[in-house]
Design an enzyme around this catalytic site. Structure first.
Site, PDB file in Angstrom:
ATOM      1  CB  CYS A 142       5.550 -45.764 -20.875  1.00 51.01           C
ATOM      2  SG  CYS A 142       5.535 -43.952 -20.881  1.00 51.01           S
ATOM      3  CB  CYS A 198       1.876 -32.585 -17.758  1.00 50.41           C
ATOM      4  SG  CYS A 198       3.606 -32.100 -17.493  1.00 50.41           S
ATOM      5  CB  CYS A 239       6.114 -28.948 -23.406  1.00 50.43           C
ATOM      6  SG  CYS A 239       7.240 -28.967 -21.985  1.00 50.43           S
ATOM      7  CB  CYS A 248       7.699 -40.052 -26.505  1.00 50.97           C
ATOM      8  SG  CYS A 248       8.692 -41.397 -25.851  1.00 50.97           S
TER       9      CYS A 248
END
Length: 439
Positions: A173, A180, A184, A420
């Protein structure tokens, strides 16, 4: 019996997510008790979400300027090698020799490159393969089958990548950005915003470094020794960053991953997964690249009302626009699309949302998509948690009953914050990188 209908929005002056949303209401019709599904609204806990002047979640598409990383051979396409060789005053085949050492032997040590002339060897290698990633710390879990790396870049920016062994494959990954800018609220990476884009070589160097670690036997050894060397077989762009917001460098890295030796890593493009929260113009651009990568759309809600809050970029491109672009990707490439869906307790895991998702996918045809529900991984400062097992199974059951292939994702590395949505440079990481705390 449960009634599976959408919750009404909060009344004016009433905060969303109040007990009213999850209250049990008893109906006296025939003595049947009706329970409305609890609806929790997204909100940040323990950190402040960046907002623009109008109070909307801030989106960062442009990379802050922090100085370019050192020029590296992996930033060049093979057709650019001759010009570089001419600039250095050396034969072009010397670059191919250096590339072979880097891409197939995973070394940057001039002492290993005995096919290069001894005179000037160190200077040549230092100029073509400057250090890009400095390993700050390494954490292992899953009995040594998962390793999380914390890397420091030339300007002090911190990124992470996660190496995972599965039966029959080794997956890395990778990060495409430091931080980022998609903001979110349920993802740890976006809490600090976007530091900068990574160069193509910085992206690729994560793979080369991982292959070096595998060759050393650090990834729990081989399952069966058939005499073949092991290396990373699968790439998922699901680390730090929004890959499609760093499009040009992403595609340079992907082309080099798929290029045959000695021009690249010689990987199968079909084993490379590019994930996005839904940058629609870039999805369409990716479909025209004629590189058969696997495309994944991080959807997380099928209704705009919730997705506007969960995925701020939904204010630019709505659910239907993102799904239309995903369908176009399938039509142009023939590659089945993956829909990523983090299951969050009482927020997006309702049965009616599974039904709505199935309807939206089936409206666009059959056989073009696969859904990957992912039980939410805990992140620092968040009180949200994964859906209960019975709720997860019901969500999957409804999608499957509607003819949508669905598989719950087997996540790795939760114990080391390597799953994740968990990748973030913490204060502890920064202290380790600064040398004020031991690794």
């Amino acid at each position: 019996m449960p009634t599976d209908t959408p919750e009404s929005p909060a009344r004016p002056g009433e905060a969303a997510g109040t007990p009213r949303d999850g209250a049990v209401r008893e109906a006296q019709a025939g003595g049947i008790r009706s329970t409305r599904p609890r609806q929790v609204r997204p909100k940040t806990e323990g950190w402040q979400q960046a907002k623009d002047a109008d109070g909307r979640p801030l989106l960062q598409f442009a990379s802050p300027k922090r100085g370019k990383p050192p020029a590296h051979l992996a930033d060049l396409a093979p057709e650019e090698w001759k010009a570089k060789a001419d600039e250095l005053g050396i034969p072009a085949f010397r670059l191919k020799q250096v590339a072979r050492h880097y891409f197939t032997r995973y070394t940057t040590d001039p002492a290993d490159m005995t096919d290069l002339p001894a005179a000037g060897r160190e200077e040549l290698v230092a100029g073509l393969l400057p250090p890009l990633l400095t390993e700050v710390r390494r954490l292992e879990t899953d009995r040594g089958d998962t390793i999380k790396f914390l890397w420091k870049l030339h300007d002090g920016a911190l990124v992470e990548s996660v190496l995972m062994r599965y039966p029959g494959r080794i997956t890395l990954c990778v990060s495409s950005q430091a931080g980022c800018g998609m903001n979110c609220p349920f993802c740890a990476t976006g809490q600090a915003g976007l530091t900068r884009n990574m160069s193509a070589a910085e992206i690729l160097d994560q793979v080369v470094a991982a292959n070096r670690v595998i060759a050393s036997g650090a990834l729990h050894g081989k399952r069966a020794d058939d005499g073949t060397p092991e290396r990373v077989s699968n790439i998922v762009f699901m680390g730090m960053g929004e890959p499609l917001a760093n499009y040009a460098r992403l595609m340079r890295a992907v082309r080099t991953m798929a290029a045959p030796s000695p021009n690249g890593l010689g990987m199968s493009a079909r084993n490379i997964t590019v994930s996005t929260v839904g940058l629609v113009p870039a999805i369409r651009k990716l479909a025209d690249e004629h590189i058969p990568v696997t495309f994944a759309l991080s959807l997380h809600a099928p209704d705009d009302g919730l997705r506007d809050e969960l995925i701020p970029v939904n204010s630019r491109w709505k659910v239907d626009e993102a799904l239309d672009a995903a369908r176009e990707y399938f039509e142009k490439t023939g590659r089945r699309v993956s829909i990523e869906y983090a299951l969050i307790k009482d927020m997006n895991d309702h049965g009616w949302r599974a039904d709505l998702l199935a309807d939206k996918l089936n409206e666009r045809g059959h056989g073009w998509v696969h859904v990957n529900p992912i039980p939410l991984n805990p992140t620092p400062g968040s009180i949200w948690t994964a859906s209960e097992l019975d709720v997860q199974h019901e969500f999957v059951r409804r999608l499957t009953a509607a003819g949508i292939p669905t598989t719950i994702r087997d996540t790795r590395g939760k114990e080391i914050d390597g799953a994740c949505g968990q990748l973030v440079a913490t204060e502890e990481d920064e202290a380790v990188a600064a040398g004020t705390l031991p690794a």
